[in-house]
Design a protein around this motif. Structure first.
Motif, mmCIF file in Angstrom:
data_model
loop_
_atom_site.group_PDB
_atom_site.id
_atom_site.type_symbol
_atom_site.label_atom_id
_atom_site.label_comp_id
_atom_site.label_asym_id
_atom_site.label_seq_id
_atom_site.Cartn_x
_atom_site.Cartn_y
_atom_site.Cartn_z
ATOM 1 N N GLU A 59 51.426 107.574 38.988
ATOM 2 C CA GLU A 59 52.838 107.952 38.925
ATOM 3 C C GLU A 59 53.582 107.364 40.120
ATOM 4 O O GLU A 59 53.019 107.117 41.187
ATOM 5 C CB GLU A 59 52.974 109.475 38.943
ATOM 6 C CG GLU A 59 52.514 110.131 40.240
ATOM 7 C CD GLU A 59 52.786 111.628 40.256
ATOM 8 O OE1 GLU A 59 53.961 112.003 40.123
ATOM 9 O OE2 GLU A 59 51.821 112.394 40.404
ATOM 10 N N TYR A 92 56.628 107.773 42.895
ATOM 11 C CA TYR A 92 57.419 108.803 43.571
ATOM 12 C C TYR A 92 58.813 108.258 43.860
ATOM 13 O O TYR A 92 58.959 107.143 44.359
ATOM 14 C CB TYR A 92 56.744 109.207 44.877
ATOM 15 C CG TYR A 92 55.370 109.812 44.705
ATOM 16 C CD1 TYR A 92 55.200 111.193 44.715
ATOM 17 C CD2 TYR A 92 54.243 109.009 44.544
ATOM 18 C CE1 TYR A 92 53.941 111.762 44.572
ATOM 19 C CE2 TYR A 92 52.976 109.563 44.398
ATOM 20 C CZ TYR A 92 52.839 110.934 44.412
ATOM 21 O OH TYR A 92 51.590 111.492 44.261
ATOM 22 N N THR A 93 59.819 109.065 43.565
ATOM 23 C CA THR A 93 61.202 108.625 43.784
ATOM 24 C C THR A 93 62.071 109.673 44.482
ATOM 25 O O THR A 93 63.118 109.325 45.030
ATOM 26 C CB THR A 93 61.869 108.268 42.433
ATOM 27 O OG1 THR A 93 61.851 109.433 41.577
ATOM 28 C CG2 THR A 93 61.161 107.106 41.756
ATOM 29 N N ASP A 94 61.654 110.930 44.466
ATOM 30 C CA ASP A 94 62.513 112.011 44.954
ATOM 31 C C ASP A 94 61.720 112.941 45.868
ATOM 32 O O ASP A 94 60.697 113.508 45.461
ATOM 33 C CB ASP A 94 63.077 112.787 43.763
ATOM 34 C CG ASP A 94 64.116 113.820 44.165
ATOM 35 O OD1 ASP A 94 64.246 114.108 45.374
ATOM 36 O OD2 ASP A 94 64.794 114.358 43.265
ATOM 37 N N THR A 95 62.202 113.111 47.070
ATOM 38 C CA THR A 95 61.531 113.983 48.041
ATOM 39 C C THR A 95 61.395 115.408 47.517
ATOM 40 O O THR A 95 60.430 116.114 47.832
ATOM 41 C CB THR A 95 62.315 114.020 49.367
ATOM 42 O OG1 THR A 95 62.654 112.700 49.740
ATOM 43 C CG2 THR A 95 61.500 114.661 50.473
ATOM 44 N N PHE A 96 62.367 115.833 46.719
ATOM 45 C CA PHE A 96 62.416 117.236 46.284
ATOM 46 C C PHE A 96 61.783 117.472 44.920
ATOM 47 O O PHE A 96 61.805 118.593 44.416
ATOM 48 C CB PHE A 96 63.866 117.718 46.281
ATOM 49 C CG PHE A 96 64.495 117.669 47.645
ATOM 50 C CD1 PHE A 96 64.217 118.641 48.598
ATOM 51 C CD2 PHE A 96 65.337 116.635 47.998
ATOM 52 C CE1 PHE A 96 64.769 118.584 49.857
ATOM 53 C CE2 PHE A 96 65.904 116.568 49.256
ATOM 54 C CZ PHE A 96 65.619 117.551 50.200
ATOM 55 N N GLU A 97 61.201 116.429 44.346
ATOM 56 C CA GLU A 97 60.515 116.595 43.064
ATOM 57 C C GLU A 97 59.053 116.929 43.342
ATOM 58 O O GLU A 97 58.227 116.049 43.554
ATOM 59 C CB GLU A 97 60.628 115.331 42.215
ATOM 60 C CG GLU A 97 60.082 115.517 40.810
ATOM 61 C CD GLU A 97 60.305 114.287 39.936
ATOM 62 O OE1 GLU A 97 59.815 114.288 38.798
ATOM 63 O OE2 GLU A 97 60.967 113.342 40.412
ATOM 64 N N GLU A 98 58.743 118.210 43.337
ATOM 65 C CA GLU A 98 57.396 118.686 43.660
ATOM 66 C C GLU A 98 56.685 119.077 42.369
ATOM 67 O O GLU A 98 56.840 120.180 41.857
ATOM 68 C CB GLU A 98 57.477 119.878 44.622
ATOM 69 C CG GLU A 98 58.129 119.570 45.957
ATOM 70 C CD GLU A 98 57.239 118.724 46.865
ATOM 71 O OE1 GLU A 98 56.106 118.413 46.474
ATOM 72 O OE2 GLU A 98 57.693 118.373 47.981
ATOM 73 N N ARG A 99 55.881 118.145 41.857
ATOM 74 C CA ARG A 99 55.227 118.369 40.574
ATOM 75 C C ARG A 99 53.976 119.234 40.696
ATOM 76 O O ARG A 99 53.572 119.891 39.744
ATOM 77 C CB ARG A 99 54.866 117.025 39.943
ATOM 78 C CG ARG A 99 56.081 116.142 39.701
ATOM 79 C CD ARG A 99 55.704 114.768 39.188
ATOM 80 N NE ARG A 99 56.856 113.900 39.091
ATOM 81 C CZ ARG A 99 56.801 112.619 38.747
ATOM 82 N NH1 ARG A 99 55.624 112.076 38.455
ATOM 83 N NH2 ARG A 99 57.895 111.896 38.699
#
Length: 404
Positions: A59, A61-68
């Protein structure tokens, strides 16, 4: 080396060269590396995350706040995962943020958190690359221990011709492979953890505000050595006399003018060095009187009385403790005799001799033909080759002495 030891985090920032990141990711995967990718918002304007996800098999990563994954903090987790971080392309904006500790997106936040080595591959307009702020920021990153893959020269996307084009994927991949080939034996980065001081170029000895004595040295040999030492993982300080050469990326450059300036700079840095290579062609004499105003042409003859400058190499030899000290002998004849005499008199470990009277191996040209003499009496003669190749050979021979 197991695959888990070959984790490369590829950070892609927003420039037209972002498309080359696809080749880098694909080739690394094919070579057995584990690749994860972070993209800036701007990078996604040039290439999609899906492309790099497909090529890296991971995958993006593009967003610091996207915590999957609720069990980890993404930017910390990936920062810890990486064995090596590569920023390619690295824009002036990203370089500026990293140099000043700004963490406002996934890439910069992760880079501030990682303990892994970082390789920066700049790509930008030639004037941006040469801007003092950008040069200063790259110097700061070099001082932090970041390594650089220098951009190439040629036609840029903006239409200008000059330096700023992202290094080719093959060169960046070779740098990555070089890093990992030294993970166990440090064979790929043989100078990692070492401090190397290089002097380069001529010095100028002022007569009056408009006149000076100097020599024909271009600095090309010393700059090639500094670049090669940086590629081998060293922390490099280059003390440079006046040249027309661009400052090498990833190298701490100290600009000097006179022999006295160079002496002061070298002596200040000397105690912390492991290897010193003094390739500068310093002036042996300086005017005894330096006039504060331009001397007028009112005499048929004008004699300038000269006095000796400080012999920097001799002083280094006298003060040598643990350092390996390498000198250069630029001669026009009796090469072996003069080189061996200089090696012994100045307490050197090694000396690189060349005949500057030869058109293809003297000052200003891109090639050199040298003989390396060591204090044990051995010598190695090299055929005509590029100064970049000579630089590598000089460093490899110096490494043998450092291992003794």
């Amino acid at each position: 080396m197991t695959p888990s030891q070959k984790n490369v985090l590829l950070c892609v920032t927003g420039g037209i060269a972002a498309y080359k990141a696809a080749t880098i990711a694909s080739r690394l995967f094919q070579k057995g590396f584990h690749v994860k990718v972070i993209m800036s918002d701007s990078a996604q304007k040039f290439i999609t995350p899906l492309t790099l996800q497909t090529l890296s098999r991971n995958e993006v990563y593009t967003d610091t706040f996207e915590e999957r994954d609720p069990n980890v903090v993404a930017h910390i987790d990936i920062a810890d995962w990486a064995n090596l971080v590569v920023v390619a392309p690295a824009t002036a904006n990203c370089i500026g943020k990293l140099a000043n500790g700004i963490a406002d997106d996934m890439i910069t936040t992760t880079l501030l958190a990682t303990q892994a080595p970082v390789i920066i591959a700049p790509a930008m307009n030639v004037h941006m690359y040469q801007h003092p702020a950008v040069m200063q920021n790259m110097q700061k990153l070099a001082d932090f221990g970041y390594r650089f893959v220098e951009p190439g020269e040629g036609l840029l996307a903006c239409g200008y011709i000059g330096k700023g084009r992202l290094a080719e994927p093959e060169e960046i991949i070779a740098c990555i492979e070089g890093h990992f080939s030294g993970a166990e034996s440090v064979a790929g980065l043989p100078l990692k953890g070492k401090n190397v001081l290089v002097t380069a170029g001529p010095t100028r000895e002022q007569v009056d505000p408009v006149r000076y004595f100097t020599n024909y040295s271009s600095g090309k040999m010393g700059y090639a050595i500094a670049k090669a030492a940086a590629r081998m993982g060293a922390s490099v300080t280059l003390v440079s006399g006046p040249t027309a050469l661009e400052k090498p990326s990833g190298v701490h450059v100290i600009d000097v003018i006179s022999t006295e300036d160079m002496f002061q700079a070298v002596m200040k840095e000397y105690p912390d060095q492991d290897l010193v290579i003094k390739s500068a062609a310093v002036a042996d004499y300086t005017p005894r009187i330096k006039y504060g105003e331009k001397m007028k042409k009112n005499k048929e003859n004008w004699s300038v009385e000269m006095e000796k400058t400080k012999d920097i190499l001799s002083v280094l030899g006298q003060k040598k403790e643990r350092q390996i000290l390498v000198g250069f002998a630029a001669e026009t004849g009796n090469l072996e005799e003069y080189a061996m005499d200089k090696l012994k008199r100045k307490n050197l470990d090694m000396i690189v001799a060349n005949n500057v009277a030869q058109e293809d191996a003297g000052f200003s040209v891109d090639t050199n033909r040298v003989i390396i003499y060591k204090k044990d009496g051995s010598s190695i003669e090299y055929p005509l080759q590029s100064k970049e190749k000579v630089a590598e050979e000089v460093l490899l021979q110096a490494l043998e002495l450092m291992a003794l």
